[in-house]
Enzyme design. Structure first.
Site, mmCIF file in Angstrom:
data_model
loop_
_atom_site.group_PDB
_atom_site.id
_atom_site.type_symbol
_atom_site.label_atom_id
_atom_site.label_comp_id
_atom_site.label_asym_id
_atom_site.label_seq_id
_atom_site.Cartn_x
_atom_site.Cartn_y
_atom_site.Cartn_z
ATOM 1 N N PHE A 752 0.827 -1.205 0.000
ATOM 2 C CA PHE A 752 0.000 0.000 0.000
ATOM 3 C C PHE A 752 0.862 1.257 0.000
ATOM 4 C CE2 PHE A 752 -2.082 3.076 3.094
ATOM 5 C CZ PHE A 752 -2.886 3.683 2.141
ATOM 6 N N HIS A 753 0.451 2.251 -0.782
ATOM 7 C CA HIS A 753 1.089 3.569 -0.804
ATOM 8 C C HIS A 753 0.043 4.618 -0.477
ATOM 9 C CE1 HIS A 753 3.229 7.128 -1.887
ATOM 10 N NE2 HIS A 753 4.216 6.509 -2.506
ATOM 11 N N SER A 754 0.218 5.281 0.661
ATOM 12 C CA SER A 754 -0.736 6.310 1.097
ATOM 13 C C SER A 754 -0.497 7.611 0.333
ATOM 14 C CB SER A 754 -0.578 6.545 2.597
ATOM 15 O OG SER A 754 -1.400 7.612 3.026
#
Length: 909
Positions: A752-754
């Protein structure tokens, strides 16, 4: 019939020449079929068994297993293949005698290819894959490559015998058509381990043998004119002209062959230089985290605007060689270490390349043949560029981000570029005026990559021989339909649209560029490149909207980009039809000029090279995790900054070395989507997966408008789902939710990349989404992420919460802001932070987990209190298999060392 004559007649023995061909056919078939029969009778279960499966999954043996693995079939085969060599050499010799013509070099070349094939055939039949796998493959690939000129040459040189020509064309088509499904099923076996795929592959492999021998058997129809005295009794060698009328009727000369090679390679150099500009420009806003000013160099493509200066135009037209040689600065730029200077060198090369090609095309516009030859070189060079990128795992070996240390062939490319430019400009000017996500729903690069090149090649041939068809509004409608499907639909349907678009675009290249070359070069090339630059920026801003002025206006509007492109192409179709309608010149006759045949043959050869590269790229399939006896997972998270290091070199080789040396089993890669023009249309995951022996999930694709998230795993990926998290203001946040088969247990992994720090509401919504997503599984799981939060504060408490069920890999590590590893249902035993050296701007974080054998064991781990769970111990207190490599202690290696807390941390077993 054989016969004897007395000495006075000068002939002792005579027989019809067709017996040479028939004896070659009979003995060759006997060699292979006798080995198949004997092998099936004596060792059936052994010769159908391969590295993955045996009977009954596999039930028909491959050629190599039949002829090379067992006695006596191997000895029987080698005996008959030795006998075959006599008729074989005689067949090649008689063919040369039959086809030689005064002043023609093609018969000599084809004869040499026939001899070369004979020797390489001996190589792969007497050196089996069991004896020496590498040399067996080398001889086999050399044999297949030499088969192309031998086959095409024999068809081109065929005496005027319609029956023989027809058979040769049918058999040659069957032979080369068999290569594609054969390679496909080989990859299904080798990469995907599909039961039964090797049996299907074996049938195609045996078909190649049958077709190969049958092709040479057709010479019996031509050799019937011979009576081996040797005497020509029907005048077949009387010097008649070679039959023409098709693309294969090629009058071979070395000069024209070298011209074609120079044009194609120089075209390849052009595409390499132009596509390298975006990659090198991208480096600077990447490191400045915003507009750097260096983006202005994309305007170097507008150099053809200089042709608007009338006093300057004659000087440019009469100094084309200097311009083309100057353009090679774009290739030589790899010699420059400083990124800024290297970028300016590339920019100069791009400007000279665009200017030199525009000048040349304009100069050749009054000579239809020479103009079309140059355009063909440009298009085949584009296909070659795609082939070279495929062979180098989506990098171009002569780009300025490559060098010897990361697989570049820049020096070789530069030398060949100089030779090609000199040859290209030797004539005076005539005028002064780019393992998949699971389940697999679309094409896979190694298996289906050739389909794109084949579509481009088909489009080239249609445009070459049916220009009126491709410039029709019907063809344009088909191209628009393909573009719409490509833009709107994912998976296989989208790829079919891509194939349609690729075919259409290459088909209209010749009429489009021909029409452009005959008009004002300032408008067609100068303004054309200006519009091209706008569209390139446009297609980046649809993703980079958070970093550029006015970006939100074009957020996620790839459809606008495609509409713009197809609309402009429609203008080109309109102009061509208007020009043809107003012209008083008669309709253009279909020409059989030599340059067409040379470039069509070159396109065919490039396709064969692509298939050879496909075989070369077959991965090792060594998916074994590093410590299976410990039931250990070493997991990592790394933001790779689009695979460009601090000095503007492509970084995948250095990434591979670090991942391998740290024994990483599962790694999440962020900022990994490189499939845009400005990033070189690359894909680092192809190289890493194939070289490291890992399954790969590319993650959300380029049409999802993210910066990318990818997953590499030593464990099979049973299922993968891609997510786009709520992002009402800032850049889109991608996530992967995959399920792995880890030592017999199902384990979930999230990558995941916020969103960015400035977009507070985006990050809050994303933390809620991910918390629910992680909490939706009761299986053991871990998160590899970029969270943009401080430990123990803010959104951190949503990611690490009762709802998600996740725990922090080390809550005491206060010095984090971006990268985090979380877990549940696993025994966390180690944690380390490894410095990046100059590869990227973010460290590689690692965690070691032991996978419990049962759900009950996982539940017991979850029942532990926080203090017990996070109790740290010395390295000596954990088994050796759990420890991180010692080579990264202290100063480490190549700038990589354990840092922040200087050594790995271990937790109580």
């Amino acid at each position: 019939m054989a016969g004897y004559k007395d000495k006075d007649g000068g002939v002792v023995l005579s027989f019809n020449g067709s017996w040479v061909a028939w004896s070659h056919t009979a003995v060759a078939y006997t060699a292979f079929l006798s080995a198949l029969v004997i092998g099936s009778m004596l060792h059936y279960h052994k010769i159908v068994k391969n590295e993955w499966f045996g009977y009954p999954d596999e039930w028909f043996p491959s050629v190599s297993a039949t002829i090379g693995d067992r006695y006596p079939e191997r000895s029987l085969f080698q005996l008959f293949i030795a006998i075959t060599s006599g008729p074989r050499f005689a067949l090649v010799g008689l063919w040369y005698i039959l086809t030689r013509k005064p002043g023609h070099a093609l018969p000599k070349f084809v004869g040499a290819m026939g001899l070369f094939r004979t020797f390489t055939c001996g190589g792969w039949t007497y050196i089996t894959s069991t004896d020496d796998h590498d040399w067996h493959d080398i001889f086999m690939i050399a044999y297949l490559v030499a088969t192309l000129p031998w086959t095409l040459g024999c068809i081109a040189l065929s005496p005027p015998n319609p029956k023989a020509i027809k058979y040769r064309k049918y058999i040659a088509s069957a032979f080369f058509g068999t290569l594609v499904p054969m390679v496909y099923f080989f990859l299904q076996h080798k990469i995907h381990r599909v039961p039964g795929a090797y049996t299907v592959y074996a049938f195609f492999e045996w078909s190649l043998i049958l077709f190969d021998v049958a092709f040479d058997a057709v010479t019996a129809l031509d050799f019937s004119t011979f009576e081996v005295v040797v005497k020509d009794v029907k005048g077949a060698t009387s010097g008649k002209e070679l039959p023409l009328g098709n693309v294969l009727s090629l009058r071979f000369t070395w000069a024209e062959a070298f011209d074609t090679a120079a044009e194609v390679y120089h075209g390849y150099v052009f595409w390499s230089i132009v596509t390298s500009l975006g990659v090198t420009v991208w480096y600077f806003p990447l490191w400045h985290m915003g507009i750097s000013g260096y983006e202005a160099l994309i305007m170097t493509t507008t150099a053809p605007l200089l042709l608007a200066i009338k006093p300057l135009r004659p000087a440019l037209l009469h100094n084309q060689r200097a311009l083309h040689l100057a353009s090679l600065a774009g290739i030589a730029a790899y010699l420059v270490e400083t990124p800024e200077i290297r970028l300016f060198t590339v920019g100069f090369g791009v400007s000279m390349s665009c200017l030199s090609w525009a000048t040349t095309l304009y100069a050749e516009s009054i000579h239809e043949g020479r103009l079309e030859s140059k355009i063909l070189g440009l298009i085949v060079g584009l296909i070659l560029s795609s082939t070279m990128k495929f062979a180098w795992w989506t990098n171009n070996p002569i780009w300025p981000i490559m060098h010897a240390a990361n697989g570049g062939w820049n020096g070789t490319g530069l030398v060949l570029g100089i030779l090609a430019a000199l040859r290209f400009t030797r004539k005076a000017p005539l005028t002064s005026g780019e393992a998949p996500g699971y389940p697999i729903r679309g094409p896979y690069s190694a298996t289906h990559g050739w389909c794109t090149v084949a579509a481009m090649s088909a489009g080239l041939l249609v445009g070459l021989y049916r220009p009126g068809l491709v410039t029709s509004w019907t063809a344009y409608a088909a191209g628009c339909a393909g573009a719409a499907i490509l833009t709107l639909y994912p998976n296989w349907l989208g790829y079919y649209g891509a194939l349609t678009t690729a075919t259409y675009l290459t088909s209209v290249c010749i009429p489009f560029v021909t029409n452009a070359a005959r008009q004002n070069p300032v408008v067609t090339f100068g303004v054309g490149f200006l519009i091209y630059n706008f569209v390139v920026l446009f297609h980046v801003w649809v993703v980079a909207y958070a970093f550029v002025p006015g970006g939100p206006l074009v957020r996620e509007r790839t459809d606008w980009v495609m509409l713009t492109l197809m609309g402009l192409i429609g203008c080109g179709v309109y102009d061509i039809n208007e020009q043809q309608g107003s012209s008083r010149r008669p309709a253009r006759r279909q020409s059989s000029s030599q340059y067409k045949k040379y470039h069509a043959a070159a396109a065919g050869l490039v396709n064969i090279l692509f298939l050879c590269a496909t075989v070369r790229r077959v991965p090792s399939n060594d998916y074994t995790p590093y410590h299976p006896e410990e039931r250990l997972i070493t997991a990592g998270i790394w933001t790779i900054h689009f695979s460009l290091d601090n000095d503007m070199w492509s970084s995948e080789y250095r990434m591979r070395d670090l991942i391998k040396e740290l024994e990483v089993d599962v790694v999440g890669l962020l900022e990994s989507d490189l499939q845009r023009i400005i990033m070189g249309n690359r894909d680092t995951t192809q190289f890493l997966a194939e070289d490291l022996g890992m399954y790969v999930d590319y993650g959300p694709g380029p049409n999802k408008h993210t910066w990318g998230a990818a997953l590499l795993s030593k464990f099979p990926i049973l299922n993968s789902t891609h997510h786009l998290l709520p992002s009402p203001v800032g850049e889109l946040a991608p996530a992967i939710h995959a399920t792995l088969d880890v030592y017999g247990r199902l384990v979930d992994v999230f990558v995941f990349h916020s969103g960015q720090e400035e977009d507070v509401e985006d990050r809050r919504l994303q933390s809620e989404y991910m918390s629910k997503l992680m909490g939706s599984t009761d299986r053991p799981a871990f998160l590899l992420s970029y969270l943009v939060t401080k430990p123990l504060k803010g959104n951190y408490n949503k990611y690490v919460s009762a709802e998600s069920g996740m725990h922090d890999v080390d809550p005491t590590d206060w010095d984090r802001w971006c990268e985090y590893i979380l877990f549940k249902g696993l025994q966390r035993v180690g944690y380390a932070r490894v410095s990046r050296s100059t590869i990227t701007d973010t460290e590689l974080q690692l965690a070691k987990f032991v996978v419990p054998e049962t759900k009950q064991a996982s539940d017991e781990l979850e029942a532990l209190d926080i203090k017990t769970r996070n109790q740290r111990v010395a390295e000596e207190e954990v088994p050796k298999g759990w420890r991180f490599p010692s080579m990264f202690r202290g100063d480490g290696v190549r700038g990589h060392q354990y840092h922040v807390f200087k050594e790995p941390r271990y937790f109580k077993p």
